[in-house]
Every structure is written in structure tokens, then in C-alpha cells.
Enzyme design. Structure first.
Site, PDB file in Angstrom:
ATOM      1  N   ASN A   1      29.977  87.621  33.520  1.00 29.84           N
ATOM      2  CA  ASN A   1      30.293  87.675  34.948  1.00 29.84           C
ATOM      3  C   ASN A   1      31.714  87.159  35.149  1.00 29.84           C
ATOM      4  O   ASN A   1      31.963  85.966  34.985  1.00 29.84           O
ATOM      5  CB  ASN A   1      29.292  86.799  35.721  1.00 29.84           C
ATOM      6  CG  ASN A   1      29.666  86.649  37.180  1.00 29.84           C
ATOM      7  OD1 ASN A   1      30.445  87.444  37.716  1.00 29.84           O
ATOM      8  ND2 ASN A   1      29.109  85.631  37.826  1.00 29.84           N
ATOM      9  N   TRP A   2      32.588  88.065  35.525  1.00 31.85           N
ATOM     10  CA  TRP A   2      34.009  87.680  35.650  1.00 31.85           C
ATOM     11  C   TRP A   2      34.372  87.091  37.006  1.00 31.85           C
ATOM     12  O   TRP A   2      35.542  86.782  37.256  1.00 31.85           O
ATOM     13  CB  TRP A   2      34.900  88.896  35.364  1.00 31.85           C
ATOM     14  CG  TRP A   2      35.014  89.207  33.904  1.00 31.85           C
ATOM     15  CD1 TRP A   2      34.418  88.544  32.864  1.00 31.85           C
ATOM     16  CD2 TRP A   2      35.772  90.262  33.311  1.00 31.85           C
ATOM     17  NE1 TRP A   2      34.753  89.117  31.671  1.00 31.85           N
ATOM     18  CE2 TRP A   2      35.593  90.184  31.913  1.00 31.85           C
ATOM     19  CE3 TRP A   2      36.586  91.275  33.815  1.00 31.85           C
ATOM     20  CZ2 TRP A   2      36.203  91.071  31.027  1.00 31.85           C
ATOM     21  CZ3 TRP A   2      37.191  92.162  32.940  1.00 31.85           C
ATOM     22  CH2 TRP A   2      37.006  92.054  31.560  1.00 31.85           C
ATOM     23  N   LYS A   3      33.422  87.000  37.910  1.00 29.62           N
ATOM     24  CA  LYS A   3      33.668  86.407  39.230  1.00 29.62           C
ATOM     25  C   LYS A   3      34.965  86.980  39.830  1.00 29.62           C
ATOM     26  O   LYS A   3      35.233  88.161  39.654  1.00 29.62           O
ATOM     27  CB  LYS A   3      33.729  84.886  39.114  1.00 29.62           C
ATOM     28  CG  LYS A   3      32.588  84.325  38.267  1.00 29.62           C
ATOM     29  CD  LYS A   3      32.475  82.847  38.352  1.00 29.62           C
ATOM     30  CE  LYS A   3      31.465  82.341  37.345  1.00 29.62           C
ATOM     31  NZ  LYS A   3      30.749  81.183  37.801  1.00 29.62           N
TER      32      LYS A   3
ATOM     33  N   HIS B   1      23.380  86.117  42.975  1.00 29.34           N
ATOM     34  CA  HIS B   1      24.049  85.058  42.211  1.00 29.34           C
ATOM     35  C   HIS B   1      24.161  83.815  43.097  1.00 29.34           C
ATOM     36  O   HIS B   1      24.377  83.924  44.312  1.00 29.34           O
ATOM     37  CB  HIS B   1      25.445  85.531  41.773  1.00 29.34           C
ATOM     38  CG  HIS B   1      26.084  84.600  40.790  1.00 29.34           C
ATOM     39  ND1 HIS B   1      26.709  83.442  41.186  1.00 29.34           N
ATOM     40  CD2 HIS B   1      26.169  84.631  39.440  1.00 29.34           C
ATOM     41  CE1 HIS B   1      27.167  82.807  40.106  1.00 29.34           C
ATOM     42  NE2 HIS B   1      26.850  83.514  39.038  1.00 29.34           N
TER      43      HIS B   1
ATOM     44  N   GLU C   1      26.419  81.747  43.589  1.00 34.09           N
ATOM     45  CA  GLU C   1      27.660  81.614  44.375  1.00 34.09           C
ATOM     46  C   GLU C   1      27.586  82.460  45.637  1.00 34.09           C
ATOM     47  O   GLU C   1      28.159  82.093  46.667  1.00 34.09           O
ATOM     48  CB  GLU C   1      28.882  81.984  43.503  1.00 34.09           C
ATOM     49  CG  GLU C   1      29.178  80.873  42.514  1.00 34.09           C
ATOM     50  CD  GLU C   1      29.900  81.314  41.250  1.00 34.09           C
ATOM     51  OE1 GLU C   1      30.421  82.442  41.194  1.00 34.09           O
ATOM     52  OE2 GLU C   1      29.929  80.510  40.298  1.00 34.09           O
TER      53      GLU C   1
ATOM     54  N   GLU D   1      19.582  80.684  36.254  1.00 39.03           N
ATOM     55  CA  GLU D   1      20.862  79.977  36.291  1.00 39.03           C
ATOM     56  C   GLU D   1      20.716  78.712  37.137  1.00 39.03           C
ATOM     57  O   GLU D   1      20.855  78.788  38.373  1.00 39.03           O
ATOM     58  CB  GLU D   1      21.929  80.874  36.915  1.00 39.03           C
ATOM     59  CG  GLU D   1      22.188  82.132  36.122  1.00 39.03           C
ATOM     60  CD  GLU D   1      23.613  82.607  36.303  1.00 39.03           C
ATOM     61  OE1 GLU D   1      24.317  82.723  35.306  1.00 39.03           O
ATOM     62  OE2 GLU D   1      24.027  82.830  37.451  1.00 39.03           O
TER      63      GLU D   1
ATOM     64  N   GLY E   1      29.464  76.632  35.785  1.00 32.00           N
ATOM     65  CA  GLY E   1      30.878  76.252  35.873  1.00 32.00           C
ATOM     66  C   GLY E   1      31.122  74.757  35.781  1.00 32.00           C
ATOM     67  O   GLY E   1      32.209  74.289  36.090  1.00 32.00           O
TER      68      GLY E   1
ATOM     69  N   SER F   1      27.201  77.504  31.986  1.00 29.40           N
ATOM     70  CA  SER F   1      28.071  76.881  30.984  1.00 29.40           C
ATOM     71  C   SER F   1      27.720  77.247  29.541  1.00 29.40           C
ATOM     72  O   SER F   1      27.775  76.399  28.652  1.00 29.40           O
ATOM     73  CB  SER F   1      28.082  75.362  31.178  1.00 29.40           C
ATOM     74  OG  SER F   1      28.602  75.034  32.445  1.00 29.40           O
TER      75      SER F   1
ATOM     76  N   GLY G   1      29.719  83.083  32.478  1.00 27.99           N
ATOM     77  CA  GLY G   1      30.841  83.152  33.415  1.00 27.99           C
ATOM     78  C   GLY G   1      32.146  82.885  32.685  1.00 27.99           C
ATOM     79  O   GLY G   1      32.693  83.749  31.999  1.00 27.99           O
ATOM     80  N   GLY G   2      32.628  81.648  32.794  1.00 27.63           N
ATOM     81  CA  GLY G   2      33.942  81.263  32.267  1.00 27.63           C
ATOM     82  C   GLY G   2      34.221  81.743  30.849  1.00 27.63           C
ATOM     83  O   GLY G   2      35.301  82.294  30.569  1.00 27.63           O
TER      84      GLY G   2
HETATM   85  C1  PEP Z   1      27.848  82.546  36.050  1.00 26.86           C
HETATM   86  O1  PEP Z   1      28.852  82.807  36.697  1.00 26.86           O
HETATM   87  O2  PEP Z   1      26.818  83.219  36.210  1.00 26.86           O
HETATM   88  C2  PEP Z   1      27.901  81.436  35.092  1.00 26.86           C
HETATM   89  C3  PEP Z   1      26.817  81.149  34.422  1.00 26.86           C
HETATM   90  O3  PEP Z   1      29.106  80.778  34.968  1.00 26.86           O
HETATM   91  P1  PEP Z   1      29.519  79.725  33.803  1.00 26.86           P
HETATM   92  O4  PEP Z   1      29.122  80.342  32.483  1.00 26.86           O
HETATM   93  O5  PEP Z   1      30.986  79.582  33.943  1.00 26.86           O
HETATM   94  O6  PEP Z   1      28.760  78.467  34.059  1.00 26.86           O
END
Ligand code: PEP
Length: 245
Positions: A4-6, A90, A92, A162, A168, A208, A229-230
Site C-alpha cells: 500500500n503506497w498511500k 483502510h 487511515e 491491521e 506506521g 509495520s 505500507g512503508g
Molecule cells: C498499511 O498502510 O496498511 C500499513 C500496514 O502500513 P505500515 O506497513 O507502514 O505500517
């Protein structure tokens, strides 16, 4: 394995990523790979993976096919550009954009009607975990997200567990915590759609995930993959994650 590149990467950075990533995962047959870039870079991403088994998805969608909804993107538009997947609910979006369980269901149904596979995201906030409400939150979010789906529709759905406190933050759930949550979601799936459907259901862990913790997480048989994500923004790091599948 899903990335997931947000709200990161321009079109040029998207093309650069795939330029490196494609050769790093060349010959991968361990898992399905899906990347979720921003809407404006979907076309670049779809073109960049034309010759490799990587699929592209949208990070969100509107439940209508078209209409006067400024700023929104529909399932029809996502499939037309070449998406196969879409993220729904999601945290966010739940946290910053008023995403409700009712909207998650409408989006899931719209995605399925258009032939997209939705990844429905569920997860508890830190205070919900601390106050012992994790199970209740997961059961409610799962039930609301799949309410009224047929078995056939449900077979196209994946779930991402999640925990909001792990996204994050660098604070990953332990493999045991994640497995416990996945097992609960699978039990709920079995109650609604039968044991076979529950066994087939893909439940991804997100929060994470990094190259140095993914192997420990994936050892848990309850974890069918990861939503990253990151660490999915860097081709080297995401390719290492893919290789741990
Ligand atoms: C996400 O955006 O779904 C996520 C899990 O982010 P991260 O891996 O950065 O915690």
C-alpha cells in the site's frame, strides 16, 4: 503480498520503482503480488507490470458507477485502467475520512460487482486493545464488511488484519497476537460462509511489516500474507518481503 503506497510517489517514481522491482522478483512463484499506488499513477503502474505477474489495485473507491461526486473514483474506472484489486476500509480512511462500516459494505459490493477483488481492512485501536475490546471490534468490522455477500462473492474477498496501533509506528503485533486475531476472523467466516470458505479465505497481516520481521510473522500458518505500507515503497525491501512469503 500487497504493498500500500498511500500518498507517496509521483508517476516518475512509480516507473522507477518497477524498473528495479521487476527484475528483483523475476521468476517469483511463491505468492501473488499486488501494489496499490495512488489513483493518478495507476496507469503508469499497470503499464509497468505488463510483462510480469504483479497486479495493481486502487486504495479506495466510491460505491457508485458514476455521478456528481467530486473527487471520487468508481469501480468501473478502476477496472477500466486495469486494476484487479481494491483496498476497502483502510484504517487511515476510517480515521481521517469518515469511512463507516456501512460505507465499507457498499464499497465491497460495488467492487465485487465490477469484478474487483476487495481487501477489506479491519483492526482495533490501541485503547480498544487495552480495554479488552479487540475481539468485539474485529467481529463487528468483519460482520459489517461482508454482510449479505453470497458465498460466491465472499470467495473473491481477502481480509487484512491491521491493528491500528501497529500501522506506521514500527510497533508490530507479535506473531502470536496476529495469529490469534486471524483465527478469530476465520472462525467468524466459518460461521457465516462455512468451513471451506473460511479455509480458503486469505487473511493478510498489516502493521509495520519489514524485511527483518516478516519471516517470523509468516511462520504462523494463520497468516496468508502481508499488507505492507512503508516497506513496500522501496523495491529492494519489498522484494525481500515477497521472498519471505
Ligand atoms: C498499511 O498502510 O496498511 C500499513 C500496514 O502500513 P505500515 O506497513 O507502514 O505500517
Amino acid at each position: 503480498m500487497a504493498g500500500n503506497w498511500k500518498m507517496y510517489k509521483t508517476a516518475e517514481e512509480t516507473a522507477d520503482f518497477f524498473h528495479q522491482f521487476n527484475s528483483l522478483v523475476d521468476g517469483n512463484s511463491r505468492c501473488d503480488i499486488v501494489i496499490f499506488p495512488t489513483f493518478v499513477n495507476l496507469q503508469t503502474a499497470v503499464q509497468s507490470v505488463a510483462n510480469i505477474p504483479v497486479e495493481i489495485g486502487g486504495q479506495n473507491l466510491h460505491w457508485g458507477k458514476e455521478g456528481a461526486y467530486t473527487g471520487e473514483v468508481s469501480s468501473v474506472m478502476l477496472t477500466a485502467v486495469g486494476c484487479k484489486w481494491v483496498l476497502v476500509g483502510h484504517s487511515e480512511r476510517r480515521q481521517y475520512f469518515c469511512e463507516t462500516d456501512a460505507n465499507v459494505l457498499k464499497k465491497t459490493q460495488a467492487a465485487l460487482e465490477a469484478g474487483l477483488s476487495p481487501i477489506i481492512c479491519v483492526g482495533e485501536k490501541v485503547d480498544e486493545r487495552k480495554s479488552g475490546h479487540t475481539e468485539q471490534v474485529l467481529i463487528e468490522q468483519f460482520a459489517a464488511g461482508v454482510a449479505g455477500l453470497t458465498e460466491e462473492q465472499f470467495s473473491k474477498v481477502a481480509i487484512a488484519y491491521e491493528p491500528v496501533w501497529a500501522i506506521g509506528t514500527g510497533q508490530t503485533a507479535t506473531p502470536e497476537m496476529a495469529a490469534e486475531a486471524h483465527s478469530l476472523i476465520r472462525q467468524e467466516a466459518a460461521k457465516r460462509f462455512g468451513q471451506d470458505a473460511a479455509d480458503q479465505l486469505r487473511i493478510l497481516y498489516g502493521g509495520s511489516v519489514k524485511p527483518d520481521n516478516v519471516a517470523r510473522l509468516m511462520k504462523e500458518s494463520e497468516l496468508d500474507g502481508a499488507l505492507v505500507g512503508g516497506a513496500s515503497l522501496d523495491p529492494q525491501s519489498f522484494s525481500e518481503i515477497v521472498k519471505s512469503a
